[in-house]
Design a protein around this motif. Structure first.
Motif, short mmCIF file in Angstrom:
data_model
loop_
_atom_site.label_atom_id
_atom_site.label_comp_id
_atom_site.label_asym_id
_atom_site.label_seq_id
_atom_site.Cartn_x
_atom_site.Cartn_y
_atom_site.Cartn_z
N GLU A 191 0.90 -0.80 0.10
CA GLU A 191 -0.06 0.04 0.00
C GLU A 191 0.72 1.42 0.06
OE1 GLU A 191 -2.80 -0.71 3.76
OE2 GLU A 191 -3.94 -2.41 2.41
N SER A 194 2.36 1.66 -3.78
CA SER A 194 1.01 2.69 -4.13
C SER A 194 0.91 3.15 -4.46
CB SER A 194 0.05 1.35 -3.82
OG SER A 194 0.15 0.22 -4.02
N ARG A 195 1.14 3.92 -3.10
CA ARG A 195 0.62 5.17 -3.29
C ARG A 195 1.98 6.40 -3.45
NH1 ARG A 195 -1.42 3.79 2.43
NH2 ARG A 195 1.33 4.74 3.33
N LYS A 196 2.87 6.07 -3.17
CA LYS A 196 4.51 6.33 -3.59
C LYS A 196 5.15 6.40 -4.80
CE LYS A 196 5.21 8.03 1.20
NZ LYS A 196 6.27 7.71 2.36
N VAL A 198 4.05 3.36 -7.26
CA VAL A 198 3.97 2.22 -7.72
C VAL A 198 2.13 2.22 -8.22
CG1 VAL A 198 2.89 -0.14 -8.19
CG2 VAL A 198 4.47 -0.02 -7.50
N ARG A 199 1.63 3.07 -9.36
CA ARG A 199 0.98 3.24 -10.10
C ARG A 199 -0.33 2.71 -11.03
NH1 ARG A 199 2.07 6.11 -6.58
NH2 ARG A 199 2.50 8.83 -6.61
N GLY A 200 0.60 1.72 -11.43
CA GLY A 200 0.15 0.85 -11.73
C GLY A 200 0.69 -0.26 -11.96
N SER A 203 4.50 0.40 -13.56
CA SER A 203 5.69 0.95 -12.43
C SER A 203 6.12 -0.37 -11.44
CB SER A 203 5.09 2.21 -12.05
OG SER A 203 3.73 1.72 -11.69
N ALA A 237 -1.18 -4.33 -8.01
CA ALA A 237 -1.45 -3.40 -9.38
C ALA A 237 -1.99 -4.20 -10.36
CB ALA A 237 -0.09 -3.00 -10.27
#
Length: 576
Positions: A191, A194-196, A198-200, A203, A237
């Motif tokens: 998490e 994902s926030r900082k 990984v956008r999908g 990444s 993701a």
């Protein structure tokens, strides 16, 4: 499993067992003379000595080659086994350069039967336990070992390698994954990433690729480390498990052959000594030769480039099975195919955090950082990474952190127990893979394939022939390092002899090309084999079905191997 598949499986097993019994009763092995050359020196006591696995060994008094019972002319006459299996000898014209003669055997094409049965059943049934065990039974019956428990399984499971696997992958890795599942640390890390970062899917795969390149030690350690780290964030993701396991597997051994600041040169240099070849005379010469050959490691380079292309979303070369898996995950969110049987147990894919316990991402990151630091520091100061120390430190930190944050000892050990349950099947598969690999080596499958070569081969064909042979040997035995031990001592003298007979202007370049083909062909075979430890671990740590991983990886890996074959042939024609 369909009725047709069941009948095909039964026929395959009956054929394998019947053939094994026939071979044991009616087929005599072909014994081969093998000359092993070591760098001999005089130790402080004035005795002739050599180094093996870093330890000094002294030579017994050598005998004249003409009197050895291990000469090929003598081996061709014997019935049964030779009276001795190895002997130090010298040639009359070189009395100060003793060599070790060994007697090895193969059953010609029959030597490949256990591996053929195991791989065929893997493809038919998608059940690696059944496939590997059947291959072991066939191999054992071929050599007359009918008491599988006493003669095959117990001796193989009682080895240091087997104990190492149990401690590392069952106890340490399973315990660590279990604690992370119990505390929710892996999910918290995913998490945070994902926030900082990984956008999908793209990444997430790029993070995976970067870690694979960063952990360039190769082999099982890189596979486990990267797979364990990235699975939570890749799952979040929507990266398919086939896609993820391909990136993890293809940035393990391939990158280790290109960024070779690891244990590979030290191991391989001892296998490539060729008498009379000045640039392979000393250990430092052979290590320099290894690094000089890296520009010719075309398969390793293209395998790593291929994973990068997949990571950034370029799938054209990846093949229909991989594209199907990618589309399924993106459109439906299903990370595995409908009929998949992931090696990672469902217990490790769910989080069961106790009420009142709040996980933090550092509970994942700190043990992971400890693991990396211990592995790197022990490599720098001791010459090889101490993998068990690394995972033990990570497990200890994760355990202490969980208790310090309020989790009871019972809850922590419940989590470890869940982790052990989650990897026990994969650990058994690993043990069986090692056993069948040992049997295949004992039966001489690799020796048979190399024995097919001859010195009259056109020089420009030798690199690709060596590539194909080592690909087949490694695919059949499930090990690249084991293939090196078989192929290098035979391939390097052959390459030198062909270079001399062909009158090449740059024989050292030709030797580098042939060296690279053996190095890279073995990596390809190991990487694509369903009985390889790194293949199994890539599937296990990413939660992928083993045969789905093998099938989807085969197309991009073979594409890279095909391009490499063309470049090796062109290099032989243009640069030598």
């Amino acid at each position: 499993m369909s009725k047709l598949t069941k009948w095909a499986t039964l026929i395959c097993i009956i054929f394998g067992v019947a053939s094994a019994i026939y071979i044991n009763l009616a087929v005599s092995p072909k014994w081969l003379e093998n000359q092993v050359r070591y760098q001999i020196y005089l130790n402080d006591a004035g005795q002739q000595a050599y180094l093996m696995s870093g330890k000094e060994k002294t030579l017994p008094p050598p005998v004249p080659y003409e009197s050895s019972p291990l000469r090929q002319s003598e081996l061709d006459l014997i019935e049964g086994e030779p009276s001795i299996k190895q002997q130090w000898v010298y040639f009359n014209d070189k009395p100060d350069e003793p060599i070790l003669l060994t007697a090895n055997y193969h059953y010609e094409l029959w030597s490949l039967l256990p591996a053929f049965i195991a791989i065929a059943l893997c493809l038919l049934t998608r059940e690696p336990l059944l496939a590997l065990f059947s291959g072991i039974v066939v191999g054992a019956f071929m050599v007359g070992k009918f008491d599988l428990s006493a003669d095959v399984l117990i001796p193989n499971l009682a080895t240091t390698d087997a104990a190492s696997i149990l401690v590392l992958y069952l106890w340490l890795l399973g315990g660590l994954m279990g604690i992370w599942s119990r505390t929710g640390a892996a999910l918290a890390f995913a998490e945070m990433m994902s926030r900082k970062f990984v956008r999908g899917p793209r990444s997430a795969k790029l993070v995976t690729w970067c870690l694979g390149v960063l952990f360039f030690q190769g082999g099982t350690m890189s596979t486990v480390l990267v797979g364990t780290t990235v699975k939570p964030l890749a799952d979040k993701a929507n990266v398919s498990h086939e896609e993820l396991s391909y990136v993890v597997d293809s940035t393990a051994s391939p990158i280790a052959s290109v960024i070779a600041f690891n244990a590979w040169p030290a191991y391989i240099q001892a296998l490539i000594f060729v008498p009379g070849v000045a640039f392979l005379a000393t250990e430092s010469d052979r290590i320099d030769f290894f690094f000089s050959s890296i520009p010719f490691s075309f398969y390793g380079i293209f395998a790593v480039v291929g994973t990068f292309l997949v990571s950034i979303g370029f799938y054209r070369f990846a093949g229909a099975p991989m594209r199907k898996a990618i589309n399924r995950a993106r459109l439906t969110g299903q990370l595995d195919a409908e009929n998949a049987s992931p090696l990672s147990a469902k217990e490790l894919q769910t989080v069961s955090v106790p009420v009142g316990y709040h996980a933090h991402w550092f509970e994942f990151a700190v043990p992971l950082l400890s693991l990396i630091m211990v592995a790197v520091l022990t490599y720098l100061f001791m010459g090889s990474p101490q993998i068990h120390w690394a995972f033990a430190s990570a497990l200890g930190i994760a355990l202490i952190t969980a208790i310090a944050k309020g989790m009871t000892i019972r809850q922590v050990f419940e989590g470890m127990g869940t982790g052990w349950k989650g990897v026990v099947v994969a650990s058994v598969i690993l043990m069986l893979a090692i056993t069948i690999g040992g049997i295949s080596k004992q039966l001489g499958g690799g020796l048979y394939l190399v024995d097919l070569l001859g010195e009259d081969l056109p020089y420009y064909l030798l690199p690709v022939v060596l590539q194909l042979l080592t690909m087949l040997i490694a695919f059949s035995t499930g090990t690249s390092w084991g293939t090196y031990a078989i192929a290098f001592p035979l391939a390097m003298p052959l390459a030198w002899a062909i270079a001399q007979s062909s009158g090449l202007a740059h024989p050292e370049v030709f030797m580098m090309i042939c060296f690279a083909t053996v190095l890279n062909g073995s990596v390809y075979g190991d990487q694509c084999s369903p009985i390889s430890d790194t293949t199994i671990l890539s599937a296990m740590t990413t939660g992928c079905d083993l045969m789905d991983h093998v099938k989807t990886q085969l197309v991009p890996a073979t594409t890279a191997a095909g391009i490499a074959a063309i470049l090796w042939t062109l290099s032989s024609l243009l640069l030598t």
